[in-house]
Design a protein around this motif. Structure first.
Motif, short mmCIF file in Angstrom:
data_model
loop_
_atom_site.label_atom_id
_atom_site.label_comp_id
_atom_site.label_asym_id
_atom_site.label_seq_id
_atom_site.Cartn_x
_atom_site.Cartn_y
_atom_site.Cartn_z
N GLN A 124 38.50 16.89 -5.86
CA GLN A 124 38.55 17.95 -6.66
C GLN A 124 40.04 18.44 -7.00
O GLN A 124 40.23 19.46 -7.21
CB GLN A 124 37.79 19.26 -6.08
N GLN A 125 40.75 17.20 -6.99
CA GLN A 125 42.13 17.38 -7.70
C GLN A 125 41.99 17.64 -9.20
O GLN A 125 41.33 17.19 -9.74
CB GLN A 125 42.92 16.29 -7.22
N THR A 126 43.27 18.04 -9.69
CA THR A 126 43.35 18.19 -11.15
C THR A 126 43.06 16.89 -11.88
O THR A 126 43.84 15.78 -11.49
CB THR A 126 44.63 18.88 -11.45
N PRO A 127 42.23 16.58 -12.79
CA PRO A 127 41.12 17.56 -13.12
C PRO A 127 40.03 17.64 -12.28
O PRO A 127 39.93 16.80 -11.45
CB PRO A 127 40.85 17.21 -14.56
N VAL A 128 39.28 18.90 -12.36
CA VAL A 128 37.99 19.03 -11.57
C VAL A 128 36.86 18.51 -12.29
O VAL A 128 36.81 18.66 -13.46
CB VAL A 128 38.05 20.49 -10.93
N ALA A 129 35.67 18.44 -11.68
CA ALA A 129 34.39 17.87 -12.07
C ALA A 129 33.35 18.40 -11.26
O ALA A 129 33.49 18.39 -10.12
CB ALA A 129 34.51 16.34 -12.40
N SER A 130 32.30 18.74 -11.99
CA SER A 130 30.95 19.47 -11.08
C SER A 130 30.10 18.46 -11.12
O SER A 130 28.95 18.79 -10.24
CB SER A 130 30.69 20.71 -11.87
N GLY A 131 29.96 17.45 -11.71
CA GLY A 131 28.86 16.42 -11.50
C GLY A 131 29.03 14.90 -12.12
O GLY A 131 30.33 14.76 -12.65
N MET A 132 28.36 14.45 -11.76
CA MET A 132 28.31 12.68 -12.20
C MET A 132 28.67 12.41 -13.66
O MET A 132 29.53 11.71 -13.88
CB MET A 132 27.18 11.94 -11.78
N VAL A 133 28.12 13.07 -14.72
CA VAL A 133 28.16 12.82 -15.96
C VAL A 133 29.66 13.33 -16.41
O VAL A 133 30.26 12.69 -16.99
CB VAL A 133 27.20 13.54 -16.93
N GLU A 134 29.93 14.70 -15.87
CA GLU A 134 31.34 15.02 -16.18
C GLU A 134 32.49 14.19 -15.51
O GLU A 134 33.55 13.91 -16.20
CB GLU A 134 31.35 16.34 -15.79
N ALA A 135 32.09 13.60 -14.37
CA ALA A 135 33.05 12.58 -13.84
C ALA A 135 33.34 11.48 -14.45
O ALA A 135 34.49 11.00 -14.98
CB ALA A 135 32.72 12.61 -12.26
N VAL A 136 32.11 10.93 -15.22
CA VAL A 136 32.41 9.73 -15.88
C VAL A 136 32.98 9.94 -17.23
O VAL A 136 34.11 9.17 -17.52
CB VAL A 136 30.86 9.43 -16.20
N LYS A 137 33.01 11.22 -17.76
CA LYS A 137 33.58 11.48 -19.03
C LYS A 137 35.08 11.75 -18.77
O LYS A 137 35.96 11.35 -19.35
CB LYS A 137 33.09 12.87 -19.63
N THR A 138 35.15 12.41 -17.62
CA THR A 138 36.71 12.53 -17.41
C THR A 138 37.55 11.49 -17.09
O THR A 138 38.59 11.34 -17.50
CB THR A 138 36.62 13.60 -16.09
N VAL A 139 36.96 10.45 -16.23
CA VAL A 139 37.66 9.27 -15.99
C VAL A 139 38.08 8.27 -17.29
O VAL A 139 39.18 8.06 -17.47
CB VAL A 139 37.07 8.44 -15.04
N TYR A 140 36.98 8.28 -18.22
CA TYR A 140 37.25 7.76 -19.37
C TYR A 140 38.06 8.36 -20.21
O TYR A 140 39.13 7.76 -20.94
CB TYR A 140 35.93 7.50 -20.10
N ARG A 141 38.09 9.71 -20.37
CA ARG A 141 39.20 10.43 -21.28
C ARG A 141 40.65 10.18 -20.72
O ARG A 141 41.41 10.29 -21.47
CB ARG A 141 38.61 12.03 -21.34
N LEU A 142 40.69 10.20 -19.38
CA LEU A 142 42.16 10.34 -18.98
C LEU A 142 42.94 9.01 -18.79
O LEU A 142 43.95 8.37 -18.97
CB LEU A 142 42.40 11.11 -17.55
#
Length: 371
Positions: free
Chosen positions: A231-249
């Motif tokens: 939960q370091q910056t950025p944070v994610a609350s679920g698997m789908v959001e984590a997948v999107k966050t990794v790809y976006r950054l």
């Protein structure tokens, strides 16, 4: 006990599997723990991702102290023991059950994979909270001084659900990981250990190959799991959001951050785990006593479950006699003297007995006891 006796050991001894599994799990995670810390740092989206394994490790030691790479190990000891005990015992039970049910070698791969999947569900239920605490302790600038304080802080600030925030991702990663892992291990054993003997070299080689292949394939999900756990910056609350966050950054390459460290961690860790498990499974196994009482009628008394008889006891209960062949035994009691031999693993005694009622029939009995 000879290596040739390995496959005769009881495969349904749950206690043996649990003890061997617990020791194997603790050894696996503790011996390779510093490299696991490096992997977590390399997968973190807060890091640049340009440092290699050795550079990351040296930076941890140089800036945070010599013991920094092993912080959080106590959480893995607490979690790995019971989770791996259940993991291996359930896998062994399911594997034996399914292979007997299918009763065909062509379904072995399916049996190994299915057993690994179900065992993983049980394992991750116990292991996930320990993974969360471990990775919070491993992350850069971690504010926690001990694993216990870390667990208490997470519970107070984020609630109990924080320990299972990454559970779905963990299962999504570990189910294919363990399926690939067990299938590759069992197939490697068929190639390297055809006689199914206790062979440390074969167990280590098969474990390393299985761990390396499974780790490389499932690295993208491991990156998402690290994001959810730390939960370091950025944070994610679920698997789908984590997948999107990794790809976006970080783009597609972000899913493979730390893959080299993950493979280098998993190969020796899995080799240690399997070789330790197979060793203790071999060392803790026991061979049941043997009772063989042939007579002139062509029958034997089989008493694997019977207690050890003394030199003067005679087993004559017809209810435990089973027919084995029509061959007659012409052993005479007084022609074969009583013998006994003691060795490193026990005592084998050969006792001949003659009963007065059978003098005219010349029936003789041979009692072989192993204690």
């Amino acid at each position: 006990m000879n290596p040739e006796d390995y496959e005769t050991l009881p495969t349904d001894n749950v206690t043996t599997h649990m003890i061997a599994g617990a020791i194997a799990g603790i050894m696996e995670h503790c011996v390779m723990y510093p490299l696991d810390s490096v992997k977590t740092r390399m997968q973190s989206l807060a890091a640049s991702g340009t440092e290699g394994i050795s550079e990351t490790l040296l930076r941890m030691v140089r800036h945070e102290g010599l013991l920094r790479p092993v912080r959080g190990m106590s959480a893995m000891v607490v979690g790995a023991g019971p989770s791996h005990a259940l993991y291996f015992s359930s896998y062994e039970y399911l594997k034996n059950t399914l292979t007997r049910t299918f009763n065909s070698s062509k379904f072995d791969t399916l049996a190994f994979g299915a057993s690994g999947c179900i065992a993983t569900l049980i394992h991750d239920g116990f292991m996930n909270p320990a993974e969360v605490v471990k990775q919070r302790m491993q992350m850069t600038n971690s504010p926690y001084k001990s694993a216990l304080r870390c667990a208490i802080s997470i519970y107070r600030t984020e609630g109990f659900k924080a320990f299972y925030r990454s559970y779905t991702t963990q299962l999504t990663m570990n189910v294919p990981f363990q399926s690939i892992h067990f299938v590759v291990y069992e197939l490697s054993q068929k190639a390297l250990n055809k006689d199914k003997l206790y062979d440390p070299k074969a167990h280590m080689a098969s474990g390393a190959l299985a761990g390396g292949i499974a780790a490389a394939i499932t690295t993208p999900l491991d990156v998402c799991k690290t994001l959810l756990n730390t939960q370091q910056t950025p944070v994610a609350s679920g698997m789908v959001e984590a997948v999107k966050t990794v790809y976006r950054l970080k783009g597609v390459s972000g899913y493979f951050r730390g893959m080299q460290a993950r493979v280098m961690y998993q190969m020796p860790a899995t080799a240690i785990c399997w070789s330790t498990y197979e060793f203790f499974k071999y060392a803790l196994g026991t061979t049941p006593d043997l009772r063989l009482l042939p007579s002139a009628s062509g029958t034997v008394i089989s008493a694997d479950s019977a207690s050890t008889t003394t030199d003067t006891e005679l087993m004559t209960d017809d209810s435990i006699r089973t027919e084995v062949s029509n061959e007659k035994y012409n052993l005479k009691a007084r022609e074969l003297p009583a013998m006994s031999g003691a060795g490193l693993y026990g005592t084998i005694s050969f006792n001949t007995m003659h009963k007065a009622d059978f003098q005219q029939q010349k029936d003789s009995f041979l009692d072989i006891g192993h204690t």
